[in-house]
Enzyme design. Structure first.
Site, short mmCIF file in Angstrom:
data_model
loop_
_atom_site.label_atom_id
_atom_site.label_comp_id
_atom_site.label_asym_id
_atom_site.label_seq_id
_atom_site.Cartn_x
_atom_site.Cartn_y
_atom_site.Cartn_z
N TYR B 114 40.84 21.22 4.42
CA TYR B 114 39.96 22.36 4.67
C TYR B 114 40.38 23.15 5.91
CZ TYR B 114 36.55 21.93 1.00
OH TYR B 114 35.93 21.94 -0.21
N GLU B 210 41.05 -7.56 -8.05
CA GLU B 210 41.46 -6.18 -8.35
C GLU B 210 40.39 -5.17 -8.00
OE1 GLU B 210 43.66 -5.65 -11.91
OE2 GLU B 210 43.10 -3.56 -12.14
N ASP B 262 44.08 -8.18 -13.31
CA ASP B 262 44.04 -8.15 -14.78
C ASP B 262 45.40 -8.54 -15.34
OD1 ASP B 262 41.46 -7.32 -14.63
OD2 ASP B 262 41.89 -5.20 -15.03
#
Lengths: 701, 382
Positions: B114, B210, B262
């Site tokens: 910004y 995870e 996973d």
């Protein structure tokens, strides 16, 4: 009527239905051509009051131009439409008008006046194969007849065939039963051009005062035709205005002055669905004629007359058996010569050798008289015509508008940035020579979102109606404009800021109807049209690609120059160096890197011409004119002065001060002035520097 | 929580070091800008040389077991349509950073975006169209200047959580990670020793999972208490803050790192990044990579070994298969028999499994049975 009689006869004899042959025979009689057309006036273009007004003007203008050209005179025409009921209620849709067309042509000899203006199907143009505007000899007499039917007033003709003699003033009323004109008044007069017209409106009077309207010196000879008729005057598509505008485009050698009626007729919304807002604006944007005091002046664009056309004999390939028999019969009656000489005299492209060969092939000698040819032999001859290889008909009978003239006409009439024109070689359909020309105008002020405007001409006469029935429309729709960078809905004309002009010049233009509104769709004609359009399209495609390339180059420069300001500012804030020298140094580099943009423009100097120069120079072999000034996105953008930055004069400051200065010292935009770049590139751009605009360049700060 | 000034590092000493560091960074920025000014004024092309952050410039240091950035640099000239805007953006961010340092403030990535975002003068074009344009420019600056993100006074959003048997000090505040409730300690993006110090730790290892949902399971079951460890997650691909903290704990506290991810190419990739580093941040690998990290599960064999239900299978997509092939070809996996077997098995299975799939056995199967058993058996790949 017919039915009523049937019923009475049925009442007389109940057993017998209908009439007997004798009774029927009593009712069977000649139908006068004029009577037929009086009942079927739509066939001639008098379907409604608005179109009737247009057709009247059109027929008179066509005749005048033909006459002038045949007389070797540069045409000057005055078209005056007077509203004879100026005080009618605002809601009344049609009014009575007096249409007067004055030309400076050769005039008409007294004894021919009745024939020309008072008979349908009388004229010099029907029987010969010569390129002219009128063909059948229906037009002007039909207009007079329409006037007579709707107002009861005869038409008035003033014609002066000899500059030294008095003019003839004749009033003619057409007798539809006899197809003959009745002369109501016939006098000799000094009053040509008619003095009355010179003060018909304020505008006309003002113009006449400046010797710009119906000045006697410009009209030593000539003809004036006045017809009173019930009509409706309304601008827009299919109007008198559009007709004259287009006629001026196709006839840059003619000058037109148009005095329109004082007011338009009340509109009838669903009458002319074509007249949308956009169409109206397209029509108006196309007029670059001058308008003074309500009088429109279409000035002359070129000073030479079109090439004089030669009359030709029919070509054997385009003849039909019946016509051949007819020609043989005529020849017997007048010449009583041999078939051998008949073939050479009455056809083009039959040499003595070919004639002899044909005679041999159909089993007659060169001595055989034409009268001895019976229909069976004639048919053999006809087949021989088909089989023999013959040169195409001569083309000196055609007077195309010409690439240069078309460009001049388009330039005059359409405000665009790119113009291209092409003229095909003459070709043949049904043994008749014809020539197709096309021109396109692209960009500029033309509306972007609409379908291209198609303007069609046949022998220099604009065709205003039945566009989609016209061969030219089909040719445009079949041309793949997408290849040239335009959008095109399937099976339609392309969309975009485009005007497409098609002209067909021929000794006989095949119209779809007597009102001459659309060209019949012969394969040969459509093919030529497409080839002409493709030629124009290729030029446009090249131009658009070039334009895109230049635009990309100028975009590139734009990008660099835009960012340089930001960079100079950031560097200034980090290091405290004065930003101005950094900016200037970077600008020099940026300009040098994108110099290609300038070079491209200069290389194109050949096609970049000013409007004034283009009509004088004759290196238009390319058939292309590009108006630099009219291109909105191009050179002006390329050379747009990029945000001339006036950096706040900050001496080399320390880092902390610099970041404060950013907030506290905004530069008032009033203090902005263009930075005089001393960069070497400035040289290459000085030529166009006039187009630079710095007024609205915003401040960087 | 009781705020308490840290006593290990005197404040004045710290601020002195910080000042010195800032001065160094500022000088680097000014040097870069001066070079551009010099080039501009002498008519040379303004070009910034930026070390290439791409696979082609990433080297595998087998000895250290981490990815390292090569020496290749890419020129970023101003006068090239492809790089002109990036050049300008780099200059703008240089200025933004130098402003931040001068003001002694830090800013988020979004804040920096910004601060440098405005319309280019005289146009309607924005200097930055979005944060996704701004972030890579900052990474470019990091490598071009050879300065780390925190040295540029820029930080990313907090991401990832931690609980466990450890007490740390964060900007002087003591934080007891044993008492973090259900939310845990949010991992900040800057975890350098001057910000965070480790105080007291009994933990024997770190268990990294995870994502947050799995982490919640472990936290709710007080896994870290029962097994005396530290429990972290990185919300998927762990951000720099998380990886740096894990690396510091493994190095400074000598704790082994065990990962539960996973069973799919994405999980394998996360493990690879934790262990060896990533391509785009290869220049930071020595601070981020943890070559000793171990992959505990979920393993491709678990479907049979744990007798899972068919319902847990998620078919491999074409993309997954392609990705698995790529991962198998990574130099650090290529010669690793365990990993080759693992990926082979995954592809042979034809399906992937999430950690949550173990829930089909029992809600706390993963915390009560699965992980403790595997830990005990030392059944992992490293």
């Amino acid at each position: 009527m017919e039915r009523h009689i049937d019923m009475t006869s049925a009442a007389k004899d109940v057993k017998r239905r209908g009439s007997n042959a004798e009774e029927m025979g009593a009712r069977q009689r000649d139908i006068s051509v004029s009577e037929f057309f009086a009942k079927n006036r739509h066939l001639l273009g008098f379907d409604n009051p608005r179109k009737a007004l247009l057709t009247t003007v059109k027929e008179a203008v066509d005749n005048s131009l033909d006459a002038c050209e045949e007389g070797g005179i540069l045409p000057e025409l005055a078209v005056v439409i007077e509203d004879l009921q100026p005080d009618r209620a605002a809601t009344v849709k049609s009014s009575r008008y007096r249409v007067t067309i004055v030309d400076n042509g050769p005039g008409i000899v007294r004894k021919q006046v009745e024939n020309i203006f008072g008979r349908l199907l009388y004229g010099s143009k029907f029987h010969r194969l010569k390129m002219s505007r009128g063909q059948q000899g229906i037009g002007i007499s039909a207009a007079g007849m329409y006037g007579l039917i709707t107002t009861g007033k005869p038409m008035t003709i003033v014609t002066r065939p000899k500059a030294t003699a008095l003019a003839h003033r004749i009033e003619l009323a057409m007798n539809t039963k006899t197809n003959r004109a009745e002369v109501i008044a016939d006098e000799e007069t000094q009053d040509f051009p008619p003095e009355r017209l010179r003060s018909v409106t304020l505008g006309a009077r003002a113009l006449a005062g400046e010797k710009g309207f119906l000045d006697a010196i410009e009209f030593p000879t000539g003809t004036s035709v006045s017809i009173e008729l019930e009509g409706r005057y309304q601008r827009g598509r299919g109007s008198v205005d559009e007709f004259l505008e287009l006629t001026a485009i196709a006839n840059p050698h003619a000058k037109f002055v148009f005095v329109p009626p004082s007011r338009e007729s009340a509109t009838e919304e669903d009458d002319m669905p074509l007249v949308t807002q956009g169409a109206a604006s397209a029509a108006s944007s196309a007029t670059t004629t001058t308008e003074t005091h309500g009088v429109l002046i279409f000035p002359r664009g070129v000073q030479e007359l079109p090439r004089e056309t030669q009359e030709i004999q029919p070509h054997p390939k385009g003849i039909e058996l019946g016509i051949l028999l007819q020609m043989l019969k005529e020849y017997e009656a007048t010449e009583k010569g041999s078939l051998y000489s008949f073939l050479q005299e009455r056809f083009c492209r039959i040499s003595p050798t070919t004639a002899a060969l044909m005679c041999k092939k159909i089993g007659v000698t060169t001595r055989t008289r034409a009268s001895d040819i019976d229909p069976t032999v004639a048919e053999k001859l006809f087949k021989e015509f088909e089989a023999t290889k013959l040169a195409p008909p001569p083309t000196d009978c055609l007077a195309p508008i010409g690439v240069r003239q078309m460009l001049a006409g388009m330039l005059k009439g359409v405000r665009a940035e790119f113009y291209a024109a092409s003229s095909r070689e003459a070709a043949v359909y049904r043994g008749r020579p014809f020539q197709i020309e096309a021109a396109i105008a692209f960009g500029g002020d033309l509306p972007c979102e609409e379908s291209a405007r198609v303007i069609r001409f046949a022998n220099r006469v604009p065709l205003l109606f039945q566009q989609s029935a016209c061969s030219s429309f089909k040719a445009i729709a079949e041309t793949a404009w997408k290849n040239y960078g335009l959008q095109q809905p399937r099976g339609n004309v392309p969309t975009g800021p485009l005007v497409v002009m098609i002209h067909m010049a021929s000794v006989w233009v095949p119209f779809t109807s007597e009102s001459k509104e659309a060209i019949a769709d012969y394969d040969e004609i459509r093919k030529e049209m497409k080839l002409a359009l493709m030629e124009c399209g290729r030029k446009l495609g090249t131009y658009l690609r070039k334009r895109l390339k230049m635009k990309r180059e100028s975009d590139r420069r734009d990008v660099f120059e835009r960012y340089i300001g930001e960079i100079a500012k950031a560097l200034h804030q980090i290091t405290g160096h004065n930003p101005k020298p950094i900016y200037d140094a970077l600008l020099v580099q940026a300009r040098a890197k994108t110099k290609v943009a300038d070079v491209e423009l200069d290389e194109d100097g050949r096609v970049l011409k000013s409007e004034a120069a283009s009509s004088e120079e004759d290196d238009d072999d390319d058939g292309v004119i590009i108006l630099q000034s009219a291109i909105p996105n191009l050179p002006t953008t390329t050379l747009r002065a990029i945000a001339p930055i006036e950096f706040d004069e900050v001496p080399a400051v320390t880092k902390t001060r610099a970041s404060k200065a950013k907030v506290s010292a905004p530069v008032a935009s009033a203090a902005l002035k263009p930075t005089a770049s001393k960069a070497p590139v400035a040289k290459s751009t000085t030529k166009k520097s006039a187009s630079r605009s710095v007024a609205d360049t915003p401040s960087l700060f | 929580m009781a705020a308490k000034k840290t006593t290990t590092t005197p404040a004045s000493d710290l601020s002195g070091r910080l000042k010195e560091r800032d001065a160094r960074t500022t000088k680097k920025i000014i040097d870069l800008a001066e070079e551009m000014v010099r080039r501009a004024l002498s008519g040379q092309d303004p070009i910034i040389q930026i070390p290439t952050r791409a696979k082609s410039n990433t080297l595998w240091n087998a000895k250290r077991g981490i990815l390292e950035m090569g020496k290749a640099t890419a020129a970023r000239p101003l006068f090239d349509l492809k790089t002109a805007k990036q050049f300008m953006q780099t200059m703008l961010h240089s200025n933004t950073i130098s402003d931040l340092i001068a003001a002694g403030k830090t800013s988020s990535l979004r804040g920096v975006f910004y601060k440098a975002k405005h319309t280019v003068a005289g146009t309607r074009e924005n200097t930055f169209d979005g944060q996704d344009e701004s972030d890579p420019i900052l990474e470019d600056l990091e490598v071009a200047l050879g300065a780390l993100r925190e040295e540029l006074h820029v930080f990313a959003e907090n991401r990832g959580s931690m609980v466990g048997n450890i007490t740390i000090v964060d900007r002087g505040d003591e934080i007891n990670c044993r008492k973090m409730g259900s939310g845990g300690y949010a991992l900040p993006s800057i975890v350098e020793p001057d910000i965070i110090q480790f105080k007291k730790s009994e933990a024997k290892f770190i268990l990294h999972v995870e994502k947050g949902t799995v982490w919640n399971r472990f936290n709710e079951d007080r896994f870290w208490e029962k097994n005396n460890c530290i429990l972290t997650h990185g919300a998927g691909q762990p951000p720099r803050g998380c990886r740096r903290l894990l690396q510091r704990m493994t190095q400074e506290l000598k704790l082994p790192l065990i990962c539960v991810l996973d069973c799919d190419p994405w999980g394998h990739y996360i493990y690879s990044v934790i262990k060896q580093g990533s391509i785009s941040l290869a220049f930071e690998s020595s601070r981020l990579a943890i070559p000793e990290a171990k992959f505990l599960g979920i393993r491709a064999k678990d479907f049979h070994q744990c007798k899972l239900d068919d319902a847990v299978k998620i078919d491999l997509t074409d993309n997954d298969i392609k990705r698995a092939g790529e991962i198998a070809a990574y130099p650090w996996f290529e010669k690793h028999k365990g990993w080759q077997r693992e990926i082979d098995q995954l592809l042979k299975n034809g399906f992937k499994m999430e950690v949550e799939s173990l829930i089909t056995k029992d809600i706390s199967y993963v915390t009560d049975t699965y992980v403790p058993e595997r830990l005990k058996a030392r059944d992992w790949i490293d």
